[in-house]
Design a protein around this motif. Structure first.
Motif, PDB file in Angstrom:
ATOM      1  N   PHE A  69       0.812  -1.219   0.000  1.00 55.70           N
ATOM      2  CA  PHE A  69       0.000   0.000   0.000  1.00 55.70           C
ATOM      3  C   PHE A  69       0.849   1.275   0.000  1.00 55.70           C
ATOM      4  CE2 PHE A  69      -2.718  -3.360   1.530  1.00 55.70           C
ATOM      5  CZ  PHE A  69      -3.870  -3.148   0.788  1.00 55.70           C
ATOM      6  N   PHE A  70       2.173   1.118  -0.033  1.00 53.12           N
ATOM      7  CA  PHE A  70       3.119   2.231  -0.139  1.00 53.12           C
ATOM      8  C   PHE A  70       2.939   3.295   0.939  1.00 53.12           C
ATOM      9  CE2 PHE A  70       2.542   0.523  -4.486  1.00 53.12           C
ATOM     10  CZ  PHE A  70       3.805  -0.049  -4.619  1.00 53.12           C
ATOM     11  N   LYS A  71       2.682   2.833   2.161  1.00 51.43           N
ATOM     12  CA  LYS A  71       2.576   3.748   3.309  1.00 51.43           C
ATOM     13  C   LYS A  71       3.977   3.995   3.852  1.00 51.43           C
ATOM     14  CE  LYS A  71      -1.925   3.676   3.211  1.00 51.43           C
ATOM     15  NZ  LYS A  71      -2.652   4.822   2.721  1.00 51.43           N
ATOM     16  N   SER A  72       4.172   5.173   4.415  1.00 53.90           N
ATOM     17  CA  SER A  72       5.450   5.447   5.081  1.00 53.90           C
ATOM     18  C   SER A  72       5.498   4.599   6.348  1.00 53.90           C
ATOM     19  CB  SER A  72       5.556   6.923   5.443  1.00 53.90           C
ATOM     20  OG  SER A  72       4.615   7.236   6.469  1.00 53.90           O
ATOM     21  N   GLU A  73       6.647   4.474   6.944  1.00 54.41           N
ATOM     22  CA  GLU A  73       6.748   3.677   8.165  1.00 54.41           C
ATOM     23  C   GLU A  73       5.859   4.243   9.267  1.00 54.41           C
ATOM     24  OE1 GLU A  73       9.955   1.526  11.123  1.00 54.41           O
ATOM     25  OE2 GLU A  73      10.700   2.722   9.447  1.00 54.41           O
ATOM     26  N   ALA A  74       5.816   5.567   9.384  1.00 56.90           N
ATOM     27  CA  ALA A  74       4.980   6.206  10.409  1.00 56.90           C
ATOM     28  C   ALA A  74       3.496   5.936  10.159  1.00 56.90           C
ATOM     29  CB  ALA A  74       5.250   7.707  10.450  1.00 56.90           C
ATOM     30  N   GLU A  75       3.068   6.063   8.900  1.00 55.60           N
ATOM     31  CA  GLU A  75       1.670   5.785   8.548  1.00 55.60           C
ATOM     32  C   GLU A  75       1.329   4.316   8.810  1.00 55.60           C
ATOM     33  OE1 GLU A  75      -0.018   8.127   4.779  1.00 55.60           O
ATOM     34  OE2 GLU A  75       1.927   7.176   4.390  1.00 55.60           O
ATOM     35  N   ALA A  76       2.243   3.431   8.421  1.00 56.18           N
ATOM     36  CA  ALA A  76       2.022   1.997   8.604  1.00 56.18           C
ATOM     37  C   ALA A  76       1.912   1.649  10.091  1.00 56.18           C
ATOM     38  CB  ALA A  76       3.144   1.198   7.946  1.00 56.18           C
ATOM     39  N   GLN A  77       2.771   2.237  10.906  1.00 49.07           N
ATOM     40  CA  GLN A  77       2.719   1.985  12.358  1.00 49.07           C
ATOM     41  C   GLN A  77       1.386   2.465  12.929  1.00 49.07           C
ATOM     42  OE1 GLN A  77       4.820   0.532  14.543  1.00 49.07           O
ATOM     43  NE2 GLN A  77       6.528   0.126  13.154  1.00 49.07           N
ATOM     44  N   ALA A  78       0.958   3.661  12.527  1.00 51.02           N
ATOM     45  CA  ALA A  78      -0.306   4.224  13.027  1.00 51.02           C
ATOM     46  C   ALA A  78      -1.496   3.362  12.609  1.00 51.02           C
ATOM     47  CB  ALA A  78      -0.474   5.657  12.529  1.00 51.02           C
ATOM     48  N   LEU A  79      -1.515   2.918  11.357  1.00 55.47           N
ATOM     49  CA  LEU A  79      -2.602   2.059  10.882  1.00 55.47           C
ATOM     50  C   LEU A  79      -2.594   0.709  11.595  1.00 55.47           C
ATOM     51  CD1 LEU A  79      -2.731   2.721   7.049  1.00 55.47           C
ATOM     52  CD2 LEU A  79      -4.629   2.916   8.640  1.00 55.47           C
ATOM     53  N   MET A  80      -1.400   0.158  11.796  1.00 55.73           N
ATOM     54  CA  MET A  80      -1.284  -1.125  12.480  1.00 55.73           C
ATOM     55  C   MET A  80      -1.850  -1.016  13.895  1.00 55.73           C
ATOM     56  SD  MET A  80       0.761  -2.569  15.058  1.00 55.73           S
ATOM     57  CE  MET A  80       2.230  -1.576  15.007  1.00 55.73           C
ATOM     58  N   LEU A  81      -1.552   0.072  14.595  1.00 56.51           N
ATOM     59  CA  LEU A  81      -2.076   0.270  15.950  1.00 56.51           C
ATOM     60  C   LEU A  81      -3.591   0.464  15.933  1.00 56.51           C
ATOM     61  CD1 LEU A  81       0.724   2.468  17.530  1.00 56.51           C
ATOM     62  CD2 LEU A  81       0.151   0.085  18.091  1.00 56.51           C
ATOM     63  N   LYS A  82      -4.075   1.170  14.926  1.00 53.03           N
ATOM     64  CA  LYS A  82      -5.525   1.364  14.802  1.00 53.03           C
ATOM     65  C   LYS A  82      -6.230   0.018  14.608  1.00 53.03           C
ATOM     66  CE  LYS A  82      -9.007   4.064  12.416  1.00 53.03           C
ATOM     67  NZ  LYS A  82      -9.303   5.046  11.398  1.00 53.03           N
ATOM     68  N   VAL A  83      -5.670  -0.833  13.753  1.00 53.03           N
ATOM     69  CA  VAL A  83      -6.237  -2.166  13.528  1.00 53.03           C
ATOM     70  C   VAL A  83      -6.165  -2.984  14.808  1.00 53.03           C
ATOM     71  CG1 VAL A  83      -5.901  -4.362  12.318  1.00 53.03           C
ATOM     72  CG2 VAL A  83      -5.701  -2.238  11.075  1.00 53.03           C
ATOM     73  N   HIS A  84      -5.036  -2.885  15.510  1.00 51.87           N
ATOM     74  CA  HIS A  84      -4.822  -3.668  16.730  1.00 51.87           C
ATOM     75  C   HIS A  84      -5.838  -3.311  17.821  1.00 51.87           C
ATOM     76  CE1 HIS A  84      -2.637  -6.035  19.631  1.00 51.87           C
ATOM     77  NE2 HIS A  84      -2.534  -4.995  20.438  1.00 51.87           N
ATOM     78  N   HIS A  85      -6.216  -2.042  17.893  1.00 53.27           N
ATOM     79  CA  HIS A  85      -7.119  -1.582  18.955  1.00 53.27           C
ATOM     80  C   HIS A  85      -8.591  -1.564  18.531  1.00 53.27           C
ATOM     81  CE1 HIS A  85      -3.875  -0.740  21.654  1.00 53.27           C
ATOM     82  NE2 HIS A  85      -3.281   0.010  20.757  1.00 53.27           N
TER      83      HIS A  85
END
Length: 100
Positions: free
Chosen positions: A45-61
């Motif tokens: 999805f070509f997200k930056s590392e910061a964007e990917a981390q934020a999305l991953m946390l959103k999915v996790h919670h």
């Protein structure tokens, strides 16, 4: 006086519309690692590392997170690639798409 006929035919106007867009969601599960989710978000999805981390946390919670909005072909392609990548690594990661 007779009317002169023109050899130029009039073109009818074609109704051109924007292609329908589809939202791609990534869903939470208890088995896929956070690192793998970040990897998918960055490579497919070509997200930056910061964007990917934020999305991953959103999915996790929460239950799911919106990854992006794409045309049908691109949405389907990205979901298939990410799903195949997850299966190859042995993860049950689920991604879905739906009309915007």
């Amino acid at each position: 006086m007779a009317k002169q006929q023109s050899s130029v035919s009039e073109r009818s106007r074609t109704d051109i519309r924007e292609p329908k867009r589809y939202k791609v969601y990534i869903h939470n599960d208890d088995f896929t690692t956070m690192e793998f989710v970040v990897k998918i978000l960055m490579t497919i999805f070509f997200k930056s590392e910061a964007e990917a981390q934020a999305l991953m946390l959103k999915v996790h919670h929460s239950d799911k997170a919106l990854v992006g909005v794409y045309t049908y072909d691109i949405a389907v392609s990205k979901v298939r690639k990410a799903t195949q990548m997850a299966r190859d690594e042995g993860y049950p990661l689920r991604l879905t798409y739906q009309p915007e």
